[in-house]
Design a protein around this motif. Structure first.
Motif, short mmCIF file in Angstrom:
data_model
loop_
_atom_site.label_atom_id
_atom_site.label_comp_id
_atom_site.label_asym_id
_atom_site.label_seq_id
_atom_site.Cartn_x
_atom_site.Cartn_y
_atom_site.Cartn_z
N ILE A 356 0.82 -1.21 0.00
CA ILE A 356 0.00 0.00 0.00
C ILE A 356 0.86 1.26 0.00
O ILE A 356 0.56 2.24 -0.69
N GLU A 357 1.96 1.26 0.77
CA GLU A 357 2.83 2.44 0.82
C GLU A 357 3.47 2.70 -0.54
O GLU A 357 3.64 3.86 -0.94
N TRP A 358 3.86 1.64 -1.24
CA TRP A 358 4.41 1.79 -2.59
C TRP A 358 3.36 2.41 -3.52
O TRP A 358 3.66 3.35 -4.27
N ILE A 359 2.13 1.90 -3.46
CA ILE A 359 1.07 2.41 -4.33
C ILE A 359 0.79 3.88 -4.03
O ILE A 359 0.61 4.68 -4.96
N GLU A 360 0.77 4.25 -2.76
CA GLU A 360 0.56 5.65 -2.40
C GLU A 360 1.67 6.54 -2.96
O GLU A 360 1.41 7.62 -3.51
N SER A 361 2.91 6.09 -2.82
CA SER A 361 4.05 6.86 -3.34
C SER A 361 3.99 6.96 -4.86
O SER A 361 4.31 8.01 -5.45
N LYS A 362 3.58 5.87 -5.50
CA LYS A 362 3.48 5.86 -6.96
C LYS A 362 2.41 6.85 -7.43
O LYS A 362 2.63 7.60 -8.40
N LEU A 363 1.27 6.87 -6.74
CA LEU A 363 0.21 7.81 -7.11
C LEU A 363 0.65 9.26 -6.92
O LEU A 363 0.33 10.14 -7.73
N GLN A 364 1.41 9.52 -5.85
CA GLN A 364 1.93 10.87 -5.64
C GLN A 364 2.90 11.28 -6.73
O GLN A 364 2.93 12.44 -7.16
N ALA A 365 3.70 10.32 -7.20
CA ALA A 365 4.71 10.62 -8.22
C ALA A 365 4.09 10.78 -9.61
O ALA A 365 4.44 11.70 -10.35
N THR A 366 3.18 9.88 -9.96
CA THR A 366 2.62 9.87 -11.32
C THR A 366 1.37 10.72 -11.45
O THR A 366 0.99 11.11 -12.56
N LYS A 367 0.70 10.97 -10.30
CA LYS A 367 -0.49 11.83 -10.26
C LYS A 367 -1.64 11.28 -11.09
O LYS A 367 -2.50 12.04 -11.56
N THR A 368 -1.66 9.97 -11.31
CA THR A 368 -2.75 9.38 -12.08
C THR A 368 -2.96 7.92 -11.69
O THR A 368 -1.99 7.17 -11.54
N ILE A 369 -4.23 7.54 -11.54
CA ILE A 369 -4.58 6.17 -11.20
C ILE A 369 -4.24 5.22 -12.34
O ILE A 369 -4.05 4.02 -12.14
N SER A 370 -4.14 5.76 -13.56
CA SER A 370 -3.86 4.90 -14.72
C SER A 370 -2.49 4.24 -14.60
O SER A 370 -2.26 3.17 -15.16
N SER A 371 -1.56 4.87 -13.87
CA SER A 371 -0.23 4.27 -13.70
C SER A 371 -0.31 2.98 -12.88
O SER A 371 0.40 2.01 -13.15
N VAL A 372 -1.20 2.97 -11.88
CA VAL A 372 -1.40 1.75 -11.08
C VAL A 372 -2.10 0.69 -11.93
O VAL A 372 -1.76 -0.49 -11.89
N TYR A 373 -3.09 1.14 -12.71
CA TYR A 373 -3.77 0.22 -13.63
C TYR A 373 -2.78 -0.41 -14.60
O TYR A 373 -2.85 -1.61 -14.89
N LEU A 374 -1.85 0.38 -15.08
CA LEU A 374 -0.85 -0.13 -16.03
C LEU A 374 0.02 -1.19 -15.37
O LEU A 374 0.33 -2.22 -15.99
N ASP A 375 0.40 -0.98 -14.11
CA ASP A 375 1.18 -1.99 -13.38
C ASP A 375 0.38 -3.28 -13.24
O ASP A 375 0.92 -4.39 -13.37
N MET A 376 -0.91 -3.15 -12.94
CA MET A 376 -1.77 -4.33 -12.82
C MET A 376 -1.86 -5.09 -14.14
O MET A 376 -1.88 -6.32 -14.18
N LYS A 377 -1.87 -4.33 -15.22
CA LYS A 377 -1.92 -4.95 -16.55
C LYS A 377 -0.64 -5.73 -16.84
O LYS A 377 -0.68 -6.86 -17.35
N TYR A 378 0.52 -5.14 -16.49
CA TYR A 378 1.78 -5.85 -16.67
C TYR A 378 1.80 -7.12 -15.80
O TYR A 378 2.27 -8.17 -16.23
N TYR A 379 1.28 -7.01 -14.60
CA TYR A 379 1.23 -8.15 -13.66
C TYR A 379 0.35 -9.27 -14.23
O TYR A 379 0.72 -10.44 -14.21
N GLU A 380 -0.82 -8.89 -14.75
CA GLU A 380 -1.73 -9.88 -15.32
C GLU A 380 -1.11 -10.60 -16.52
O GLU A 380 -1.18 -11.82 -16.64
N ASN A 381 -0.46 -9.82 -17.40
CA ASN A 381 0.18 -10.43 -18.57
C ASN A 381 1.33 -11.34 -18.15
O ASN A 381 1.56 -12.40 -18.75
N TYR A 382 2.07 -10.93 -17.10
CA TYR A 382 3.19 -11.73 -16.59
C TYR A 382 2.69 -13.07 -16.08
O TYR A 382 3.25 -14.13 -16.39
N LEU A 383 1.61 -13.06 -15.29
CA LEU A 383 1.06 -14.30 -14.75
C LEU A 383 0.52 -15.21 -15.86
O LEU A 383 0.66 -16.43 -15.79
N ARG A 384 -0.06 -14.59 -16.90
CA ARG A 384 -0.59 -15.38 -18.00
C ARG A 384 0.52 -16.12 -18.73
O ARG A 384 0.39 -17.29 -19.09
#
Length: 386
Positions: A356-384
């Motif tokens: 959670i602390e990483w996600i909070e810092s990432k949101l502060q740095a990128t200023k957009t929720i889409s950056s977290v969504y993009l990480d989730m997308k990379y994670y999903e493709n990696y698991l696939r």
């Protein structure tokens, strides 16, 4: 005004005067009336350098594009999710008032459009979109009333509203002679044998980037030059793994790298892990904490998993599991998940997704929720794939 346009030293690049004049003439029209230029040419032909030289020329000589500014935007081979982040970053660079963070490309374009031209605003900067490979993205750049598109895409059709400038794919012996004299600052009238010009021209196939590399070696060390020429003629290096480089360019870069001392070579090879965006010094120093073993072919240097593993190991070395301690530098929070996926670092990926602390810092740095969504997308493709 020119902070996005580094000026190459005179001994590194030849000025292609006719090309610079052609671009400068179109920049005069852009400055007065707006419009869009597209500069096309193969990789290594000097198109980006020519655009920078032309823009610097019209700014320094005529004061064009002042005070609205000039913004260079690196595009490259990216998907629409990453393009959204690039354009959001442009919003912040433009200091646009953002009431609500855009959630998709259409919203971010509307945001830029309104910030530049709406509500009584009359800002009309020059935008330089570099290395645009997917021409469907041109629709997302229509907010730019003054724009230069730089591309190596020679196949897609160009619409009528663009003024097209084609960059020559090769230099002749006269341009090679001029470059060699420029590089040899103390001997601008030096005599250069035709045999040397022919050798450089034949080996490089006239491509400016290769000519520049070989010419620098010729000026610095004639013995090394002859070794390079011989090695190029007899080269058996397999170079078809790197699609963005021609075989000749891949070979000459490999030969140059292999002749560096081991410490410099290690550091240089490690830099290949980074994305094609401006790299902050903080990331370079993090990566360079220890040496990396290297192979003998540039194609092998492109094994991203090796250097990505080195980067991920460096992150653990410096931060342990608290990667959110890294000070925002415009790169770490934006790209480290991609590097973790490249390195197949499952533990690091899981930590980043669930911290959670990483996600909070990432949101502060990128200023957009889409950056977290993009990480989730990379994670999903990696698991696939796994």
């Amino acid at each position: 005004l020119l902070h996005d346009l580094p000026n190459p030293s005179a001994d590194q690049y030849i000025h292609i005067h006719d090309l610079i004049r052609k671009i400068a003439c179109q920049l005069k029209i852009l400055n007065q009336n707006g419009g869009r230029i597209i500069v096309r040419g193969k990789s290594g032909c000097g198109k980006t350098t020519a655009v920078r030289q032309a823009v610097r020329k019209v700014v320094e000589e005529y004061g064009y594009f002042n005070p609205d500014g000039i913004y260079c935007v690196k595009i490259g081979d990216i998907d629409q999710d990453r393009l959204l982040e690039v354009l959001l970053n442009l919003c912040y660079r433009l200091h646009l008032p953002i009431k609500q963070i855009p959630k998709d490309l259409l919203e971010v374009i509307d945001c830029i459009q309104y910030g530049l031209y709406g509500d009584g605003n009359v800002k009309c900067p020059l935008f330089i979109f570099d290395d645009v490979q997917d021409f469907s993205y041109l629709d997302y750049f229509k907010f730019a009333n003054k724009a230069i598109i730089i591309t190596r895409n020679m196949n897609s059709r160009v619409e009528k509203q663009f003024h097209q400038i084609l960059v020559p794919d090769f230099w002749n012996c006269d341009k090679i002679r001029t470059l060699l004299r420029q590089m040899h600052r103390t001997r601008t009238n030096m005599v250069i044998k035709q045999q040397v010009l022919n050798e450089i021209n034949d080996i490089s196939h006239g491509l400016p980037l290769i000519i520049t590399l070989i010419s620098r070696i010729y000026i610095d060390d004639r013995n090394e030059y002859h070794k390079i020429i011989k090695a190029m003629k007899n080269s058996t290096i397999v170079t078809d793994k790197i699609a963005t480089l021609s075989p000749e360019m891949d070979t000459i870069i490999t030969l140059v790298i292999n002749r560096l001392n081991s410490d410099i070579k290690d550091k240089l090879i490690k830099l290949s892990v980074f994305r094609r965006v401006p790299i902050p010094v903080t990331m370079i120093m993090l990566l360079w904490r220890k040496p990396l073993s290297v192979d003998q072919s540039l194609s092998d240097y492109g094994r991203i998993i090796d250097v990505s593993c080195a980067l991920i190991q460096s992150c653990y070395w410096k931060y342990g599991s608290r990667w959110n301690y890294h000070q925002d530098d415009g790169y770490f929070y934006q790209y480290i998940m991609e590097h973790a996926v490249d390195a197949e670092a499952t533990s690091a990926i899981n930590n980043l997704i669930n911290d959670i602390e990483w996600i909070e810092s990432k949101l502060q740095a990128t200023k957009t929720i889409s950056s977290v969504y993009l990480d989730m997308k990379y994670y999903e493709n990696y698991l696939r794939v796994k």
